[in-house]
Design a protein around this motif. Structure first.
Motif, PDB file in Angstrom:
ATOM      1  N   GLU A 242       0.807  -1.354   0.070  1.00  0.00           N
ATOM      2  CA  GLU A 242       0.109   0.039   0.024  1.00  0.00           C
ATOM      3  C   GLU A 242       0.686   1.312   0.089  1.00  0.00           C
ATOM      4  O   GLU A 242       1.849   1.104   0.646  1.00  0.00           O
ATOM      5  N   ASP A 243       0.246   2.105  -0.701  1.00  0.00           N
ATOM      6  CA  ASP A 243       0.893   3.797  -0.662  1.00  0.00           C
ATOM      7  C   ASP A 243       0.265   4.267   0.600  1.00  0.00           C
ATOM      8  O   ASP A 243      -0.451   3.734   1.293  1.00  0.00           O
ATOM      9  N   ASP A 244       0.846   5.478   0.979  1.00  0.00           N
ATOM     10  CA  ASP A 244       0.205   6.290   1.871  1.00  0.00           C
ATOM     11  C   ASP A 244      -1.499   6.329   1.730  1.00  0.00           C
ATOM     12  O   ASP A 244      -1.957   6.428   0.566  1.00  0.00           O
ATOM     13  N   GLU A 245      -2.003   5.897   2.985  1.00  0.00           N
ATOM     14  CA  GLU A 245      -3.459   5.953   2.818  1.00  0.00           C
ATOM     15  C   GLU A 245      -3.968   6.930   3.787  1.00  0.00           C
ATOM     16  O   GLU A 245      -3.319   7.019   5.192  1.00  0.00           O
ATOM     17  N   ILE A 246      -4.848   7.542   3.634  1.00  0.00           N
ATOM     18  CA  ILE A 246      -5.617   8.594   4.566  1.00  0.00           C
ATOM     19  C   ILE A 246      -6.809   8.219   4.776  1.00  0.00           C
ATOM     20  O   ILE A 246      -7.627   8.194   3.823  1.00  0.00           O
ATOM     21  N   PHE A 247      -7.306   8.078   5.977  1.00  0.00           N
ATOM     22  CA  PHE A 247      -8.560   7.748   6.363  1.00  0.00           C
ATOM     23  C   PHE A 247      -9.169   8.771   7.182  1.00  0.00           C
ATOM     24  O   PHE A 247      -8.425   9.373   7.992  1.00  0.00           O
ATOM     25  N   THR A 248     -10.415   8.961   7.043  1.00  0.00           N
ATOM     26  CA  THR A 248     -11.356   9.912   7.799  1.00  0.00           C
ATOM     27  C   THR A 248     -12.123   9.404   8.770  1.00  0.00           C
ATOM     28  O   THR A 248     -13.056   8.511   8.596  1.00  0.00           O
ATOM     29  N   SER A 272       1.448   5.352   6.847  1.00  0.00           N
ATOM     30  CA  SER A 272       2.298   5.477   5.880  1.00  0.00           C
ATOM     31  C   SER A 272       2.369   4.239   5.001  1.00  0.00           C
ATOM     32  O   SER A 272       2.110   3.114   5.485  1.00  0.00           O
ATOM     33  N   ARG A 273       3.033   4.402   3.918  1.00  0.00           N
ATOM     34  CA  ARG A 273       2.883   3.249   2.821  1.00  0.00           C
ATOM     35  C   ARG A 273       3.652   2.317   3.487  1.00  0.00           C
ATOM     36  O   ARG A 273       4.724   2.480   4.084  1.00  0.00           O
ATOM     37  N   ASN A 274       3.515   0.957   3.212  1.00  0.00           N
ATOM     38  CA  ASN A 274       3.900  -0.184   3.804  1.00  0.00           C
ATOM     39  C   ASN A 274       3.749  -1.361   2.889  1.00  0.00           C
ATOM     40  O   ASN A 274       3.255  -1.366   1.730  1.00  0.00           O
ATOM     41  N   ASP A 275       4.471  -2.471   3.146  1.00  0.00           N
ATOM     42  CA  ASP A 275       4.460  -3.794   2.611  1.00  0.00           C
ATOM     43  C   ASP A 275       4.753  -3.698   1.165  1.00  0.00           C
ATOM     44  O   ASP A 275       4.129  -4.070   0.359  1.00  0.00           O
ATOM     45  N   ALA A 276       6.101  -3.155   0.977  1.00  0.00           N
ATOM     46  CA  ALA A 276       6.589  -3.044  -0.605  1.00  0.00           C
ATOM     47  C   ALA A 276       6.555  -4.589  -0.993  1.00  0.00           C
ATOM     48  O   ALA A 276       7.105  -5.481  -0.451  1.00  0.00           O
ATOM     49  N   PRO A 277       6.039  -4.826  -2.282  1.00  0.00           N
ATOM     50  CA  PRO A 277       6.174  -6.175  -2.847  1.00  0.00           C
ATOM     51  C   PRO A 277       7.360  -6.478  -3.387  1.00  0.00           C
ATOM     52  O   PRO A 277       8.083  -5.542  -4.075  1.00  0.00           O
ATOM     53  N   SER A 297      16.605  -9.708 -12.649  1.00  0.00           N
ATOM     54  CA  SER A 297      16.029  -8.655 -11.959  1.00  0.00           C
ATOM     55  C   SER A 297      15.023  -8.950 -10.759  1.00  0.00           C
ATOM     56  O   SER A 297      14.164  -9.662 -11.394  1.00  0.00           O
ATOM     57  N   VAL A 298      15.158  -8.624  -9.519  1.00  0.00           N
ATOM     58  CA  VAL A 298      14.302  -8.785  -8.389  1.00  0.00           C
ATOM     59  C   VAL A 298      13.865  -7.238  -7.924  1.00  0.00           C
ATOM     60  O   VAL A 298      14.950  -6.174  -7.756  1.00  0.00           O
ATOM     61  N   THR A 299      12.548  -6.985  -7.948  1.00  0.00           N
ATOM     62  CA  THR A 299      12.269  -5.679  -7.642  1.00  0.00           C
ATOM     63  C   THR A 299      11.372  -5.472  -6.300  1.00  0.00           C
ATOM     64  O   THR A 299      11.117  -6.492  -5.698  1.00  0.00           O
ATOM     65  N   ARG A 300      11.690  -4.467  -5.688  1.00  0.00           N
ATOM     66  CA  ARG A 300      10.951  -4.220  -4.419  1.00  0.00           C
ATOM     67  C   ARG A 300      10.367  -2.766  -4.803  1.00  0.00           C
ATOM     68  O   ARG A 300      10.676  -1.632  -4.988  1.00  0.00           O
ATOM     69  N   GLY A 301       9.084  -2.596  -4.040  1.00  0.00           N
ATOM     70  CA  GLY A 301       8.133  -1.604  -4.165  1.00  0.00           C
ATOM     71  C   GLY A 301       7.527  -1.397  -5.569  1.00  0.00           C
ATOM     72  O   GLY A 301       7.630  -0.117  -5.819  1.00  0.00           O
TER      73      GLY A 301
END
Length: 1850
Positions: A242-248, A272-277, A297-301
């Motif tokens: 997830e990227d930054d998430e704003i909840f109300t 805050s953004r988390n759990d980068a793939p 190639s191995v990617t993160r995020g």
């Protein structure tokens, strides 16, 4: 004295008092009456209680009024009620006491309790009010209910206002492997009563809140008295990238009475953004054996699309494993591949998104099949904020091998032509030769290039080299063949070339394989097909001429001129400002806005003319945008994209519309609301509104209207404001005009009245001369077409409040007594009003109900107020109080003049004494006084108790109107100290016989403070007197002519004296000739004589006379006698000589039509005295009619009053709706009654009956009507399939009433301009009868018409006729009429179409038509009234009449003018004068196809021969000729035939399909003529036929191209042009949305745009509109974002979509979407600066000034905080260094420099600077530390210097 006074006594007392003191004492008397009623001593049985509602719940408000109703049940007695508050006064009410006074005639009264408004928070409060009695007298007791409760609901936020203590953004990290709680604080402000529950809900995301937060909704309970509550929300670990998430977190609602603070009812939580793939970039890799080292190639995020997601500010690591099998398809470690990593671990440092695993593929010479191995990421070893996603494994496959020297071919395999642009390319490297397989050794191959056409020019003229050898070194896998393209300035067309590898030329062991040839092209160059542009600008213009307007455009072709080229140009009309769409035309240009022209080969210049509609409105200051759209080569060889033709120079120009070309625009000079007032001192006020016209050519007429608005719009009439409609004329050259509105004065109370003055339409006649139509070329100015006029409230709509005149006082009461005051409302009663009353001074201590609020509801005129003076037992002097009215309403109520009332409370304890007669039973007897002798009686009146002050008592004598006693009333005064007075009464002389009379003297009222005692009456008696003389009964005698009347006169009394009496005759209604007196005129009565006689003789004559009375009158008696009583005798001469009359009936035969009346007169002969009743009866064949048989009254009577000589019997025939023929009846006079005075009326011996006829009625042949289901039909032109029958409809016609005979009915369909149809007419062909020589030819009729077409051969007998008995619409004299006929004449025809005459050579009228090869002549034969000569009027028009073509001839006559029309247009010289007043139309046959002598017969076809009863105007003639409905419908006219007894027929109308854009069209189907005796009702039956909009009538909408600009920045505006093609009818609202591409949602994104969704409004006729999108500048760091602007729907203003999706307004799917990119903003990678202010939570804002820090020398080490403001993306580094100023490095501080490294998400770093401490005294010194040379995306703030000052301490 307290006693009950009757109404008589009160009246007598008032009269007596007025005579003594005058009218000034009325108020005091009224006060006395009220007190007496209040203190009645009568003992009654009654009960007092509350009535109706006794439990009230109200809000705390200054307008909260409680109405308590007090009722009395039982005996009707006067009673005063008190209402008192129980318990102490808490200040919640305006007053705590109230009173009500109930008269005996009243059963209930209303008391008002008013609530006081304060600002204190309070819970529900309940108060009790008790009903009390003022005293226990009168037998009144308290009943049940006698208590009332009033509950004031909680107020002033008693239960609190709920909010968060802070709304600052809360930022949290998603926990890993556990849960985390976020505490939140709620505040309860204001009151804290009761338990309150607050519900909340969490939303936002983009993911569902339930995945990240728990609970996502719930409630919080706040107990009583608690003002602060803390609750928590749990953050969950979901293992989803997830990227930054704003909840109300939103507080949604409350329970328990509390409210939410709308400004602090939500708080945002940012996770805050988390759990980068973490994953491999691809799941499979296929490599050749000789590839060498490969990278996995191995990617993160990163997402699968390569977009960033999740956190990257921490280190992430995980292990991997290499898996291989043991089979032949498995690669062998170390033999086939080698893992090059030191350890099998994948590590991502902060900010790193991609890393590689390297493997070496070992090459050998062993032929092998494909071999593979796998690399797997191990999830259980994952460390850091990341999750492992697929593909978590990659399979590496080594291709089969070894072909050692390789295979050569052309790469890539060509799928499309290779094209080279000579103008842009000098060196071309697009031809690549690849070497597949092995790469051992050096190899080579030869190649060449040839032309792939018939062109024999050398290839080297266009490129080089043209051949050669391509060499590959060992290991080389590909080679590029470079070509040099020859650059020249010669225009050339495209050329094709062939590149070839020569197979036999290979050296080194390699092979050549397909593809070994390829074709490539060099495009046309140097503008071979031309460079297109506008010709010099001055040749582009707008041309305006009287007969037309157009755009004149010129274009130039430069460079090459070869080939046919089509140039496409768009012309758009751009208004200067919005216009009123209802006054603009559908299109400005006469045609489409897109035009094209063709340049032929060799052509260099071209001209284009675009016509402008003559009825279009060109706005001053508007412009035409001329845009070059495209150039297209018509035929291209070879078929590859060409470089030219193309545009040179400007792509668009603007042609401004100047005032000399523009049309006028009319509107108000202002659109502000006009406020007016109703005049006070005059009859009217004038409001003047000014109009202005922009453009002053020609006459313009503006029509306007007034429309009331608002809730009271029905109350606004022309008595308030006028006129309601009108017009204003602008003459040529006039630019300003005015509208005057009159506001009228009245006395009617009114609230604010609003009217809207609207400019409805403009009419002009600009182009009538050229086009024959009335074109509207003046329009109304948008936004200035209406003015709101407000007439302020007047004449006091809420009323004027004051005390009633009967209550104005002053009032005088005693303690314990009640004053009831009436407060009235004059003037208006339209509003609810509150009025306060207050008693001053010290009212609450002296009165019950001394203060209160009175509520006047709308319509309520008066309210009663009761004040009760308290009994305090304290002796007091007179005290005066004021009851004062004041306003309690907002705005304030108006008070009248009587706003104060004086109340005086009298002194107590009788200080001024008690007055009464001195003894009971005083009684005196006296004689009637004579002229010279008076008789009297004296009565003593005493004053007991106190004798202070001057007092008086009022007395009255009963009966007081006998006239025998004087005086009859008066006032006796007691001076201070006096205690006895005498009342003297005298008898009055008269001449009235009287017996002994008794009188009573009563003391009525006192003045001066004294009161009455108990002995209040005394008696007086007068002896009898005056003997009467009078007539004896009977005093009235009836005598016939020739008879005698005798009367007796009597005398009463003792007759002890002689008296005389005279008499005279009064003739009355008789005359002296009617009677003879027989006695003298005086009578003498002797002693003891009591009787005398009188006689009169009556004369006889032969004159009818009624009763005639005359009179004998006694007068002037002598002695003690009087004429009294029956002083007149009456003699009546009875009626005689047929005084009552002889009656007969006017026997003339008359008719009575059904539903109508007629009069049959009864005549009275001889005398006409007395009231007579005549009885009559109707007969049919000597049989009396039954009641309601054919007539409403079949028998009855009529009454003749005295003097009436004739009177009608009114017969009304019943309209039974039954078809009937003539019916005859007989009216007879059957009897007579009445006749007083007299012998009675008599019937004559003859003329007692009359004949009555009911004529033919109720349409026996039928009357036609349209079926109610057919009155409104809607059909569609657009249908979805052939099975869709909505383009066909049917109409059903009923034949009502009678069904005798065969009949026909004709119908027409007219355009929407004629809802009432054309004037009435006769269809002569329909009504006529034709011989067999006339042939009916249905196949020959006009294609759209369904009426009969007859062929007339011209042979003898080939004609038709209409009987003279046939009823027609036209009058007997033709002064105004129209004759219309459609004919298809044979060549050289000369015959009559229609004629009418007397058969003696005179033609009343006739139409003759003559034709030859070139002309048509119409001849009207006519004879005028008063002349037997046939006149001729003719007109000739040049016309070639083709075979089988129809000709339309019309002759219109009006007011002596004859006009001839041919095919709808006036014939040359076709206006003639009628030689007479009107044309004869006597009864005679009408001949069709010949003259009246059956000669001069017409040859050809005739159809629709119609005679209209009035002259048709030009528009009606146009409608009759063109029949506009025929272009949309089939058929548009026809006949229906009905046989006898047939009642129902239907026919079908079909819609014609076309491809024209059309809005909803309305047509009217009308029944127009009948035949066979049937009839049509008036108005003629009409049905409405609507054709729904079709063919994109409202437009097809799409973007014209990309938005400008399509890449933009925050704070900018992006413009997207939306185009409307096809139809332009009506307003259209195009809805659009903006969505972000990477959000994976279609919902509008509202955070980046001010208008992320909305509506684009197209006015009627508007072809394009610009959508301006404002990009918000939100100060939030952001990277590049991509958005889609999408047109989603289009809705027309009328709300009607049409019959198909594309009938009305729709979106073009091919141009519905546009792309927009918003560039990165607000430093997403950070802004580096020194931070001296406290570090805020959340984002750090940029510093605005340099940092200044002061430090002591002894401080040692100084830590400077460096902050990364705004964005935190990526890794950023910045250098820093210290530089001297007044401080010196190494002496005052240690030189410092270095590098700060900010990892992703990191925002703070410190720089440490050492301050050198020494013992040397020094002044303040300064040095600087600066940041410089940032990299990694971050930027340096301009305030990135920190200036430090330090000082030493000695």
């Amino acid at each position: 004295m307290k006693a009950t006074l009757t109404a008589e006594l009160l009246s007598f007392a008032s009269e007596c008092y007025n005579k003594v003191l005058g009218m000034s004492a009325v108020l005091a008397l009224t006060s006395l009456v009220l007190m007496l009623f209040t203190t009645s001593v009568r003992s009654e049985s009654a009960e007092l209680r509350f009535q109706g509602q006794i439990q009230f719940v109200v809000n705390e408000s200054s307008r909260a009024i409680v109405r308590l109703v007090v009722e009395r049940v039982g005996d009707p007695v006067n009673v005063t009620a008190l209402v008192l508050l129980e318990a102490e006064d808490t200040g919640d009410f305006e007053a705590t006491t109230a009173a009500a006074f109930l008269l005996s005639s009243e059963s209930s009264k209303t008391i008002f309790i008013a609530v006081k408004d304060d600002d204190l928070p309070e819970a529900d409060e309940t108060f009790v009010f008790n009903l009390c009695l003022q005293s226990s007298s009168n037998g009144v007791t308290l009943g049940i209910p006698n208590t009332a409760t009033i509950t004031i609901l909680s107020n002033d936020n008693a239960f609190g206002i709920i909010s968060f203590n802070s709304t600052t953004l809360i930022t949290v990290e998603e926990p890993r492997g556990r849960s985390q709680f976020v505490p939140l604080t709620l505040l309860r402000e204001k009151g804290t009563y009761g338990t309150v529950t607050v519900n909340f809900e969490i939303f936002g995301g983009p993911n569902s809140a339930s995945e990240d937060l728990s609970p996502e909704m719930g409630n919080i309970t706040i107990p009583p008295g608690r003002a602060v509550v803390v609750f928590s929300v749990m953050i969950q670990d979901d293992k989803i990238p997830e990227d930054d998430e704003i909840f109300t977190l939103q507080l949604t609602e409350t329970a328990g009475g509390a409210l939410l603070n709308p400004y602090r009812s939500s708080v945002q939580i940012k996770i805050s953004r988390n759990d980068a793939p973490v994953r491999f970039s691809k799941p499979t890799v296929i490599v050749p054996e000789n590839v060498g080292v490969i990278s996995l190639s191995v990617t993160r995020g990163r997402t699968e699309d390569g977009l960033l997601i999740g956190s990257d500010d921490r280190t992430v690591s995980l292990a991997y494993a290499v898996i291989t099998g043991s089979g032949g398809a498995s690669a062998t470690p170390m033999a086939d591949f080698v893992d090059l990593q030191v350890e099998r671990m994948v590590v991502f440092l902060p900010g790193v998104h991609e890393t590689e695993l390297r493997f070496n593929i070992r090459e050998d010479s062993i032929p092998e099949i494909a071999e593979s191995f796998q690399v797997v990421l191990l999830e259980e070893t994952l460390l850091g904020d990341a999750v492992l996603l697929i593909p978590s494994m990659v399979q590496v496959t080594i291709e089969p091998n070894d072909k050692p020297y390789g295979v050569l071919s052309i790469s890539p395999y060509p799928t499309q032509s290779l094209i080279i642009n000579e103008d842009l390319t000098q060196s071309f490297e697009g031809i690549i030769i690849v070497r597949n397989g092995g790469t051992h050794g050096a190899v080579s191959v030869k190649w060449n290039i040839t032309r792939n056409s018939m062109d024999r020019t050398l290839v080297s003229a266009d490129l080089n080299p043209t051949s050669g050898t391509l060499r590959f070194a060992e290991g080389q896998m590909s080679a590029i063949l470079p070509l040099n393209i020859t650059q020249d300035n010669l225009p050339e067309e495209a050329e094709a070339f062939l590149f070839r590898l020569i197979p036999n030329s290979v050296e080194g062991g390699a092979e050549v394989d397909e593809p070994m040839e390829m074709v490539f092209y060099i495009q046309d160059s140097d503008d071979f097909y031309g460079l297109f542009s506008f010709y010099p600008k001055e040749n582009q213009s707008i041309q305006s001429q009287p007969e037309s307007r157009f755009l004149s455009l010129s274009f130039l072709r430069e460079g090459g001129t070869m080939g046919e080229v089509r140039l496409t140009v768009t012309a758009l009309y751009i208004p200067a400002r919005p216009m009123d769409s209802s006054r603009t035309r559908a299109d400005v240009l006469n045609g489409t806005s897109v035009n094209s022209l063709l340049f032929s080969s060799g052509q260099s210049r071209a001209q284009l003319t675009i016509p402008i509609r003559n009825d279009a409105f060109l706005q001053n200051g508007a412009h035409f945008l001329i845009q070059l759209d495209s150039v297209e080569l018509v035929n291209i060889t070879p078929p590859i994209p060409s470089v030219s033709p193309c545009f040179g120079g400007a792509l668009n120009i603007s042609l401004i519309i100047t005032p000399d070309i523009a049309n006028g625009e009319i509107g108000f000079i202002s659109n502000q609301t006009v406020v007016g007032q109703e005049p006070e001192y005059t009859n009217s006020n004038l409001i003047t509104l000014y109009l202005r016209r922009d453009g002053t050519d020609g006459l313009a007429v503006v029509y306007w209207s007034l429309r009331p608005s608002g809730e009271n719009k029905d109350d606004v009439t022309e008595s308030d404001i006028s006129p309601f409609t009108g017009l204003v004329k602008f003459f040529s050259g006039q630019s300003e005009a005015e509208i005057n509105i009159t506001v009228k004065a009245d006395n009617v109370p009114e609230i604010n009245e609003t009217v809207i003055l609207t400019l409805d339409r403009v009419e002009t006649a600009r182009f009538v001369v050229y086009f024959g139509i009335n074109v509207e070329n003046q329009i109304l100015k948008t936004g200035f077409t209406s003015r709101e006029i407000v007439i302020l409230e007047n004449d006091d709509p809420g009323g004027v409040f004051e005390f009633s005149p009967v209550s104005k006082g002053p009032w005088f009461i005693n303690e314990g007594e009640t004053v009831e005051l009436r407060v009235i409302r004059e003037q208006g009663q339209l509003l609810n009003q509150l009025v306060r009353y207050t008693v001053i001074p010290s009212g609450n201590t002296q009165f019950y109900g001394a203060t209160g609020i009175l509520e006047f509801q709308p319509g309520e005129r008066e309210v009663m107020v009761a004040l009760v003076a308290k009994l305090d037992g304290i002796p007091e002097l007179d005290e005066t109080f004021l009851v004062v009215l004041s306003s309690h309403s907002t705005p304030a109520s108006r008070l009248g003049n009587r706003r104060q009332v004086n109340i005086t409370v009298y002194k107590s304890d009788d200080p001024f004494g008690v007055i009464e007669f001195i003894q009971a039973g005083l009684d005196f007897t006296i004689n009637e006084s004579e002229a010279m002798e008076l008789h009297s009686a004296s009565y003593p009146i005493g004053r007991s108790k106190g004798t202070f002050g001057n007092v008086s008592v009022i007395w009255v004598l009963k009966p007081m109107h006998s006239g025998d006693i004087s005086p009859v009333q008066g006032e006796i005064f007691f001076a201070e100290g006096e205690n006895l007075k005498n009342l003297a009464l005298f008898s009055v002389p008269d001449e009235i016989p009287e017996q002994t009379e008794n009188f009573t003297i009563t003391l009525l009222n006192t003045m001066g403070g004294a009161r009455l005692g108990k002995i209040l009456s005394a008696s007086l008696r007068i002896q009898g007197n005056d003997d009467p003389i009078y007539f004896a009964e009977p005093v009235v005698q009836r005598v016939c002519e020739g008879g005698m009347a005798n009367f007796t006169i009597l005398r009463d009394g003792l007759a002890n004296f002689i008296t005389t009496v005279k008499y005279r005759f009064d003739y009355g209604e008789a005359s002296p000739e009617d009677f003879i007196p027989l006695n003298v005129s005086i009578l003498v009565f002797d002693l003891r004589e009591w009787k005398k006689n009188i006689s009169v003789a009556v004369m006889d004559d032969d004159i009818p006379e009624t009763d005639e009375p005359f009179y004998i009158v006694l007068f002037n008696a002598t002695g003690d006698a009087v004429v009294y009583g029956r002083d007149t005798a009456t003699v009546v001469i009875e009626a005689n000589d047929d005084a009552n009359g002889i009656f007969s009936l006017d026997s003339t035969q008359k008719s009575v039509e059904e539903g109508k009346t007629n009069n049959f007169y009864v005549l009275r002969e001889r005398g006409h005295f007395g009231n007579i009743t005549i009885y009559w009866q109707l007969f049919a064949n000597d049989t009396p009619l039954k009641p309601q048989q054919e007539f409403f009254n079949t028998s009855g009577s009529i009454a003749f009053p005295t003097g009436e000589k004739s009177k009608p019997i009114v017969l009304e025939a019943i309209s039974d709706k039954l078809p009937e023929f003539n019916e005859f009846y007989e009216l007879r006079l059957i009897s007579i009654s009445g006749g007083y005075p007299g012998e009675g009326g008599k019937l004559a011996l003859k003329d007692l009956n009359a004949s009555v006829l009911i004529p033919f009625n109720d349409d026996p042949f039928g009357v036609f009507a349209i079926d109610s289901d057919s009155l409104m039909r809607e059909v569609a032109e657009d249908v979805l399939s052939v099975d869709d029958m909505r383009d066909v409809t049917s109409f059903t016609i009923f034949r009502q009433q009678g069904t005798f005979g065969d009949v026909r009915v004709a119908w027409d369909i007219l355009s929407g301009a004629f809802p009432e149809g054309l004037p009435p007419m006769d269809d002569l062909i329909l009504k006529a009868s034709f011989s067999q020589a006339v042939e009916l030819q249905p196949h020959a009729r006009r294609h759209h018409a369904g009426t009969d077409a007859f062929f007339f051969s011209g042979l003898p007998g080939a004609y038709g006729s209409i009987s003279p008995d046939t009823p027609l619409q036209v009058p007997l004299s033709l002064a105004n009429f129209t004759l219309s006929v459609w004919l298809m004449p044979r060549p050289n025809t000369n015959g009559f179409i229609v004629s009418k005459g007397n058969g003696n050579g005179t033609i009343y009228y006739g139409l003759q038509v003559q034709t030859n090869e070139s002309h048509v002549t119409a001849v009207l034969h006519y004879a005028t009234i008063g002349s037997n000569i046939t006149q001729v009027a003719r007109a000739t028009a040049a016309k070639f009449v083709e075979d089988n073509s129809w000709v339309h001839v019309i002759i219109a006559v009006e007011d002596g003018i004859i006009e001839f029309y041919l095919d709808g247009s006036p014939m040359p010289g076709g206006i003639k004068s009628l030689k007479g007043d009107a044309i004869i139309n006597d009864v005679a046959p009408i001949w069709i196809g010949s003259n009246p002598d059956s000669e001069q017969r017409f040859t050809g076809l005739l159809q629709d021969l119609r005679l209209y009863s009035s002259r048709l105007n030009r528009s009606e003639i146009h409608e009759l000729h063109t029949q506009p409905a025929k272009s949309d419908l089939h058929n548009v006219s026809g006949y229906l035939s009905y046989r006898q007894e047939e009642k129902l027929k239907s026919f079908v109308v079909e819609v014609r399909d076309d491809n024209e854009e059309e809005g909803e069209e309305v047509f009217y189907l009308q029944l127009v003529a009948v035949q066979g005796g049937a009839s049509l009702p008036m108005p003629r039956p009409t049905a409405v036929l609507k054709i729904m909009k079709n063919d994109n009538a409202n437009g097809l909408f799409g973007f014209t191209g990309a938005c400008i600009p399509d890449i933009s920045e925050e704070g900018s505006t992006i413009s997207c042009v939306v185009e409307r093609t096809r139809g332009t009818l009506d307003h259209v609202y195009v809805n659009y949305t903006i969505t972000q591409v990477d959000l994976h949602t279609d919902s509008p994104n509202a955070s980046d745009f001010a208008n992320s969704k909305g509506t684009i409004h197209f006015l009627p006729g508007q072809r394009s509109e610009v959508l301006n999108l404002l990009v918000l500048n939100d100060d939030l760091p952001e990277v590049d974002e991509q958005f889609l602007v999408r047109l989603v729907s289009a809705e027309s203003g009328d709300g009607k979509p049409g019959s198909t999706p594309t009938s009305g307004a729709s979106i073009d799917p091919d141009s519905a979407i546009n792309n927009i990119i918003i560039k990165a903003s607000d430093h997403p990678y950070g802004l580096l600066q020194f931070q001296t202010a406290p570090v805020p939570v959340g984002m750090i804002k940029p510093a605005l000034a340099e940092a200044h820090i002061t430090v002591q020398e002894e401080a040692g080490v100084l830590s400077l905080l460096v902050a990364r403001a705004q964005g935190l993306l990526g890794r950023v580094m910045v250098a820093y260094r210290a530089s001297p100023f007044s401080a010196v490095g190494s002496e005052d501080y240690e030189d410092t420099e270095g590098l700060l490294d900010f990892l992703p998400g990191e925002r703070l770093k410190y720089i440490n600077v050492t301050i050198i401490d020494n013992m040397v005294p020094e002044l303040d010194k300064v040095f600087r530390v600066e940041l410089y040379n940032p990299n990694g995306g971050g930027t340096r703030n301009h305030c990135c210097y920190s200036q430090l000052m330090f000082y030493s301490v000695v």
